[in-house]
Design a protein around this motif. Structure first.
Motif, PDB file in Angstrom:
ATOM      1  N   LEU A  16       0.826  -1.205   0.000  1.00  0.00           N
ATOM      2  CA  LEU A  16       0.000   0.000   0.000  1.00  0.00           C
ATOM      3  C   LEU A  16       0.867   1.264   0.000  1.00  0.00           C
ATOM      4  CD1 LEU A  16      -2.787  -1.014   2.540  1.00  0.00           C
ATOM      5  CD2 LEU A  16      -3.054  -0.690   0.078  1.00  0.00           C
ATOM      6  N   ALA A  17       1.955   1.229   0.773  1.00  0.00           N
ATOM      7  CA  ALA A  17       2.848   2.387   0.820  1.00  0.00           C
ATOM      8  C   ALA A  17       3.506   2.624  -0.536  1.00  0.00           C
ATOM      9  CB  ALA A  17       3.905   2.188   1.903  1.00  0.00           C
ATOM     10  N   ARG A  19       2.296   1.775  -3.414  1.00  0.00           N
ATOM     11  CA  ARG A  19       1.267   2.281  -4.325  1.00  0.00           C
ATOM     12  C   ARG A  19       1.059   3.772  -4.112  1.00  0.00           C
ATOM     13  NH1 ARG A  19      -4.637  -0.463  -4.516  1.00  0.00           N
ATOM     14  NH2 ARG A  19      -3.428  -2.040  -5.668  1.00  0.00           N
ATOM     15  N   ARG A  20       1.026   4.217  -2.857  1.00  0.00           N
ATOM     16  CA  ARG A  20       0.875   5.644  -2.596  1.00  0.00           C
ATOM     17  C   ARG A  20       2.065   6.430  -3.126  1.00  0.00           C
ATOM     18  NH1 ARG A  20      -1.555   3.685   2.438  1.00  0.00           N
ATOM     19  NH2 ARG A  20       0.506   3.642   3.392  1.00  0.00           N
ATOM     20  N   ARG A  23       1.958   7.005  -6.830  1.00  0.00           N
ATOM     21  CA  ARG A  23       0.952   7.971  -7.251  1.00  0.00           C
ATOM     22  C   ARG A  23       1.392   9.416  -7.007  1.00  0.00           C
ATOM     23  NH1 ARG A  23      -4.420   4.996  -4.656  1.00  0.00           N
ATOM     24  NH2 ARG A  23      -4.601   3.324  -6.228  1.00  0.00           N
ATOM     25  N   ASN A  24       2.529   9.589  -6.351  1.00  0.00           N
ATOM     26  CA  ASN A  24       3.063  10.924  -6.053  1.00  0.00           C
ATOM     27  C   ASN A  24       3.990  11.336  -7.198  1.00  0.00           C
ATOM     28  OD1 ASN A  24       4.377  13.204  -5.039  1.00  0.00           O
ATOM     29  ND2 ASN A  24       4.325  12.438  -2.940  1.00  0.00           N
ATOM     30  N   ASP A 288       5.520  10.385   3.442  1.00  0.00           N
ATOM     31  CA  ASP A 288       4.069  10.470   3.282  1.00  0.00           C
ATOM     32  C   ASP A 288       3.461   9.112   2.957  1.00  0.00           C
ATOM     33  OD1 ASP A 288       4.321  13.154   3.740  1.00  0.00           O
ATOM     34  OD2 ASP A 288       4.210  13.736   1.631  1.00  0.00           O
ATOM     35  N   ALA A 289       4.198   8.290   2.223  1.00  0.00           N
ATOM     36  CA  ALA A 289       3.657   6.988   1.822  1.00  0.00           C
ATOM     37  C   ALA A 289       3.696   5.971   2.951  1.00  0.00           C
ATOM     38  CB  ALA A 289       4.428   6.452   0.612  1.00  0.00           C
ATOM     39  N   HIS A 295      -2.866   8.196   6.729  1.00  0.00           N
ATOM     40  CA  HIS A 295      -3.817   7.480   5.872  1.00  0.00           C
ATOM     41  C   HIS A 295      -4.790   6.654   6.692  1.00  0.00           C
ATOM     42  CE1 HIS A 295      -1.010   8.542   2.631  1.00  0.00           C
ATOM     43  NE2 HIS A 295      -0.065   8.096   3.420  1.00  0.00           N
ATOM     44  N   SER A 298      -8.215   6.541   5.070  1.00  0.00           N
ATOM     45  CA  SER A 298      -8.355   5.934   3.758  1.00  0.00           C
ATOM     46  C   SER A 298      -8.508   4.439   3.833  1.00  0.00           C
ATOM     47  CB  SER A 298      -7.145   6.307   2.894  1.00  0.00           C
ATOM     48  OG  SER A 298      -5.957   5.820   3.496  1.00  0.00           O
TER      49      SER A 298
END
Length: 298
Positions: A16-17, A19-20, A23-24, A288-289, A295, A298
Motif C-alpha cells: 500500500l505504501a 502504491r501511494r 501515485r506521487n 508520506d507513503a 492514511h 483511507s
C-alpha cells in the motif's frame, strides 16, 4: 468476477505504501533524478567524454558550447582553470558524492539501529548511557565537529566517511529508540517474552521489522545532508583531494573566476542543488507513503 475480487487477499502495508508513493508525481520525478545521478556515478568511466584529470592550459577557462562561440570542440560545459573538462568532472564528482553519502548513511543506519534497539528495549543504565552520548554529540555543531575530526585525521575518502559516521548515527538512534519504546509494550513482544525468546531474538526478529520503515525514511533524508557536508568539507580542502574531482572542490576552484568564468563554480553548485533537492522531495514522498497516521481515514 466480483466475488473473486472481494475474496482477494488485501495488500500488505508495504504494498500500500509503494502504491501511494507511485501515485506521487513529484516524488517519482525526484526519485528518477536520483536514480539518473546514481547511474551516471556507476558508469562514469564509460560515460564521461574526457579524462577528468586531463589538463591542457590551451583550453583554460573555455566557455560552454551553449554560452559562447569561442569554446573548444567537444567540451560542452567548458573547462576549468587548468583546462579540464567540466562535464567529465561533474560526472565523476557524482561518484564521489553519492559513494560517500551511501557509505555514511548505511554504516550510520546499522550502528544507530542497533544502539536505538538496545536503548529502547533494555532501558535503565543502557538507555541512560546511549542517550547521554547522543545528547553530547548533538551539542557539537555538525560542520565544526567534522572539521575538527578531519583536521586530526587528515583529508581523504575513508577519513571523511569515518568523521561523518561518528556524528550521523545519532539521528537514526533517536528514531529507533522512540519506536522501540512503543513496540516493547505491544502484545506480540509480550508473547515472545512469554515463550522464552531471548532479548536478541525479540529485538532483531520481532521489533526490528516494525522499525525499518522509519529507518528507511530517516536514511533517505540524511543522505541529502551528508552530500552537503561532503561538499562543504571538500570546499574547505578537507575532503577528497585533487586530482580526484568532487563537486565541493570544483565550487572552490572556481571562486576566483566567478565574473569571467562563472560556469566553473556555478555548474557543480547547481548539481549539488538539484541532487539534494531531489533526495529531499523523494524522501518526503517516502515519509508520506509509509506514515500510517496520514492514511488512517483511507
Amino acid at each position: 468476477m466480483s466475488a473473486s475480487l472481494a475474496d482477494a487477499a488485501p495488500l500488505s502495508p508495504t504494498a500500500l505504501a509503494l502504491r501511494r508513493f507511485l501515485r506521487n508525481g513529484t516524488a517519482l520525478v525526484a526519485a528518477a533524478v536520483v536514480v539518473l545521478a546514481a547511474l551516471l556515478a556507476v558508469f562514469a568511466p564509460w560515460i564521461a567524454p574526457q579524462d577528468p584529470t586531463d589538463a591542457d592550459l590551451f583550453r583554460r577557462l573555455c566557455a560552454p558550447a551553449w554560452a559562447a562561440a569561442d569554446t573548444a570542440a567537444g567540451y560542452w560545459l567548458g573547462c576549468d582553470s587548468l583546462g579540464r573538462d567540466i562535464l567529465s568532472r561533474l560526472i565523476h564528482g557524482a561518484r564521489v558524492s553519492l559513494s560517500v553519502a551511501a557509505m555514511v548513511v548505511c554504516i550510520a543506519a546499522v550502528i544507530g539501529t542497533l544502539a536505538g534497539l538496545a536503548a529502547g528495549y533494555f532501558g535503565g543504565w543502557v538507555d541512560a548511557l546511549i542517550s547521554r552520548l547522543v545528547d553530547t554529540l548533538l551539542g557539537f555543531p555538525y560542520l565544526v565537529f567534522a572539521i575538527g575530526l578531519m583536521a586530526m585525521m587528515g583529508p581523504g575518502l575513508h577519513n571523511i566517511v569515518l568523521a561523518l559516521v561518528l556524528k550521523e548515527w545519532i539521528f537514526t538512534c533517536r528514531v529507533v529508540r522512540g519506536e522501540t519504546l512503543a513496540a516493547r509494550e505491544q502484545d506480540y513482544v509480550e508473547a515472545a517474552r512469554a515463550l522464552g525468546c531471548s532479548p536478541g531474538h525479540i529485538m532483531l526478529r520481532e521489533i526490528l521489522p516494525n522499525v525499518l520503515s522509519p529507518v528507511l525514511v530517516v536514511a533517505t533524508f540524511r543522505m541529502a545532508y551528508v552530500i552537503i557536508m561532503e561538499a562543504s568539507l571538500s570546499f574547505l580542502g578537507l575532503g577528497v583531494q585533487p586530482p580526484t574531482p568532487s563537486w565541493g572542490s570544483m565550487v572552490s576552484d572556481g571562486r576566483e573566476f566567478l565574473v569571467d568564468a562563472w560556469w566553473v563554480s556555478t555548474l557543480p553548485g547547481l548539481c549539488i542543488l538539484a541532487l539534494v533537492l531531489s533526495i529531499n522531495l523523494a524522501s518526503q514522498g517516502l515519509r508520506d507513503a509509509f506514515d500510517p497516521r496520514l492514511h488512517q481515514s483511507s
